[in-house]
Enzyme design. Sequence first.
Site, PDB file in Angstrom:
ATOM      1  N   GLY A  47     -52.248  11.380 -75.658  1.00  0.00           N
ATOM      2  CA  GLY A  47     -52.343  11.880 -77.023  1.00  0.00           C
ATOM      3  C   GLY A  47     -52.700  13.355 -76.993  1.00  0.00           C
ATOM      4  O   GLY A  47     -53.707  13.772 -77.552  1.00  0.00           O
ATOM      5  N   SER A  49     -50.976  16.217 -77.944  1.00  0.00           N
ATOM      6  CA  SER A  49     -50.235  17.228 -78.694  1.00  0.00           C
ATOM      7  C   SER A  49     -50.975  17.830 -79.881  1.00  0.00           C
ATOM      8  O   SER A  49     -50.576  18.886 -80.384  1.00  0.00           O
ATOM      9  CB  SER A  49     -48.900  16.640 -79.173  1.00  0.00           C
ATOM     10  OG  SER A  49     -49.119  15.551 -80.054  1.00  0.00           O
ATOM     11  N   THR A  50     -52.029  17.197 -80.347  1.00  0.00           N
ATOM     12  CA  THR A  50     -52.767  17.715 -81.498  1.00  0.00           C
ATOM     13  C   THR A  50     -54.250  17.380 -81.351  1.00  0.00           C
ATOM     14  O   THR A  50     -54.658  16.633 -80.465  1.00  0.00           O
ATOM     15  CB  THR A  50     -52.268  17.102 -82.829  1.00  0.00           C
ATOM     16  OG1 THR A  50     -52.429  15.675 -82.775  1.00  0.00           O
ATOM     17  CG2 THR A  50     -50.814  17.433 -83.088  1.00  0.00           C
ATOM     18  N   ALA A 111     -47.208   5.860 -76.145  1.00  0.00           N
ATOM     19  CA  ALA A 111     -48.340   5.610 -75.245  1.00  0.00           C
ATOM     20  C   ALA A 111     -48.697   4.138 -75.152  1.00  0.00           C
ATOM     21  O   ALA A 111     -49.323   3.710 -74.171  1.00  0.00           O
ATOM     22  CB  ALA A 111     -49.563   6.405 -75.709  1.00  0.00           C
ATOM     23  N   ALA A 139     -53.968   8.613 -81.877  1.00  0.00           N
ATOM     24  CA  ALA A 139     -54.223   8.337 -83.294  1.00  0.00           C
ATOM     25  C   ALA A 139     -52.900   8.020 -83.971  1.00  0.00           C
ATOM     26  O   ALA A 139     -52.013   8.865 -84.056  1.00  0.00           O
ATOM     27  CB  ALA A 139     -54.878   9.548 -83.959  1.00  0.00           C
ATOM     28  N   TYR A 224     -66.129   8.331 -84.618  1.00  0.00           N
ATOM     29  CA  TYR A 224     -66.803   9.037 -85.707  1.00  0.00           C
ATOM     30  C   TYR A 224     -67.725   8.056 -86.417  1.00  0.00           C
ATOM     31  O   TYR A 224     -67.428   6.860 -86.497  1.00  0.00           O
ATOM     32  CB  TYR A 224     -65.775   9.618 -86.687  1.00  0.00           C
ATOM     33  CG  TYR A 224     -66.398  10.364 -87.844  1.00  0.00           C
ATOM     34  CD1 TYR A 224     -67.076  11.561 -87.630  1.00  0.00           C
ATOM     35  CD2 TYR A 224     -66.318   9.867 -89.145  1.00  0.00           C
ATOM     36  CE1 TYR A 224     -67.655  12.248 -88.695  1.00  0.00           C
ATOM     37  CE2 TYR A 224     -66.890  10.546 -90.209  1.00  0.00           C
ATOM     38  CZ  TYR A 224     -67.558  11.743 -89.976  1.00  0.00           C
ATOM     39  OH  TYR A 224     -68.145  12.412 -91.026  1.00  0.00           O
ATOM     40  N   TYR A 234     -65.436   4.157 -94.033  1.00  0.00           N
ATOM     41  CA  TYR A 234     -65.169   4.502 -92.643  1.00  0.00           C
ATOM     42  C   TYR A 234     -65.934   3.580 -91.695  1.00  0.00           C
ATOM     43  O   TYR A 234     -65.434   2.552 -91.273  1.00  0.00           O
ATOM     44  CB  TYR A 234     -65.489   5.982 -92.374  1.00  0.00           C
ATOM     45  CG  TYR A 234     -64.782   6.496 -91.153  1.00  0.00           C
ATOM     46  CD1 TYR A 234     -63.578   7.165 -91.255  1.00  0.00           C
ATOM     47  CD2 TYR A 234     -65.302   6.284 -89.878  1.00  0.00           C
ATOM     48  CE1 TYR A 234     -62.888   7.608 -90.128  1.00  0.00           C
ATOM     49  CE2 TYR A 234     -64.632   6.731 -88.747  1.00  0.00           C
ATOM     50  CZ  TYR A 234     -63.438   7.396 -88.878  1.00  0.00           C
ATOM     51  OH  TYR A 234     -62.783   7.817 -87.750  1.00  0.00           O
ATOM     52  N   LEU A 272     -63.589  16.469 -89.083  1.00  0.00           N
ATOM     53  CA  LEU A 272     -62.652  17.588 -88.997  1.00  0.00           C
ATOM     54  C   LEU A 272     -61.372  17.255 -89.752  1.00  0.00           C
ATOM     55  O   LEU A 272     -61.022  16.085 -89.930  1.00  0.00           O
ATOM     56  CB  LEU A 272     -62.324  17.892 -87.534  1.00  0.00           C
ATOM     57  CG  LEU A 272     -63.424  18.569 -86.714  1.00  0.00           C
ATOM     58  CD1 LEU A 272     -63.032  18.617 -85.250  1.00  0.00           C
ATOM     59  CD2 LEU A 272     -63.698  19.973 -87.228  1.00  0.00           C
ATOM     60  N   VAL A 273     -60.658  18.294 -90.161  1.00  0.00           N
ATOM     61  CA  VAL A 273     -59.401  18.115 -90.869  1.00  0.00           C
ATOM     62  C   VAL A 273     -58.336  17.654 -89.882  1.00  0.00           C
ATOM     63  O   VAL A 273     -58.044  18.333 -88.905  1.00  0.00           O
ATOM     64  CB  VAL A 273     -58.949  19.419 -91.536  1.00  0.00           C
ATOM     65  CG1 VAL A 273     -57.625  19.200 -92.280  1.00  0.00           C
ATOM     66  CG2 VAL A 273     -60.012  19.931 -92.494  1.00  0.00           C
TER      67      VAL A 273
END
Length: 397
Positions: A47, A49-50, A111, A139, A224, A234, A272-273
């Site tokens: 994961g 790439s971002t 993945a 994600a 988180y 959440y 975080l965004v």
Amino acid sequence: MIIKPRTRGFICTTAHPEGCARQVQQQIEYVQQRPRISGPKNVLVIGASTGYGLASRIVAAFGAGANTIGVYRPSTASGSRTASAGWYHSAAFEEAAHAAGLRSFSVTGDAFTPETKQKTAEVIARELGQVDLIIYSVATARRYDPKTEETYTSVLKPIGQSYTNKTVNFHTGEVSLVTLDPASEQEIEHTVKVMGGEDWQDWIKVLNDAEVLAPHAVTIAFSYIGSQITQPIYREGTIGKAKDHLEQTARELHEQLSAGGGGAYVAVTKALVTQSSSAIPVVPLYMSVLYKTMKEHGLHEGTIEQMVRLFTERLYTDGSVPVDSLERIRLDDWEMRGDIQEEVSRIWAELETSNVFQLTDLEGFRKEFFQLFGFETDGVDYEADCDPEVAVRNVIS
């Protein structure tokens, strides 16, 4: 073509290659300005790439001089459709790593599949021999499980009873109330299948069976917790069940890896965004308040700052890895400080549409959302023609 952001609800369907590349370069420059990290030598990022996956790969490569392999989904441009931001990020990373004389490889694929896992193990064996750090940062909303031949879809819902709280349309600034119905048992089970620790454990098994794990290998996944404002949707909701499973998986993997001097940990990060967080009701409004508060206290961090702290103050120190009572690495310590949460709660009680831009950093949240896709980045001419077709160096599909 001239590439502009196109949004559909809480999704941006375009990405800007030059903007994405500039943001990768900014993260690299931040890491290079910090002291050298005495850390991992060969790193696998699943994961990559971002978000935290990309940031941890940048820290490993440009902070510790590590060789890296990144795993992520392929996404090339086609006609008027741009590639994904993750594809552009990865292309920029590979170019920068090559220029710096670092060895790096990209494995593209799903993945979750055995084929991608096996292909990655083969690349490690052929190019690096073994890896000593494995970052798991997958994600996604869906997972196909070849064992059951079933596709599972995750949901973000409360458990047991409905939940009502304030939310915001971060494009318009309209504050309203939202009510979310509780999840069914099947929805809970599916969310755990997608976002829990099962696939992480599968990855470690494949790598271990292929003998490409260094004896002292460490593996990290992310979680988180959040404040009382967001916990019903959440941590106490469906995603919380998945994170509980992830943390139990970490304890099981730690017992397995610690015999050789390695370990497995869940790192609890700050809000975080991200593409995912932008779509969760309540969370964007909470984060807009949190950002304003933490910036005023000089405590705000983005993904790259969090990952530098993970490497320098948690993983690669002279002592043992500091963990909490549930054996988690805590990088949310500044967010969860008593004075920060007290101020956030005070502001939350006063929020309405008429004052949202005064009491929060909603504009900062909105800007960071578009920056996820390479837009609103300083130093980029968004009126200039741009080629959306970008090749990734050293890609293995």
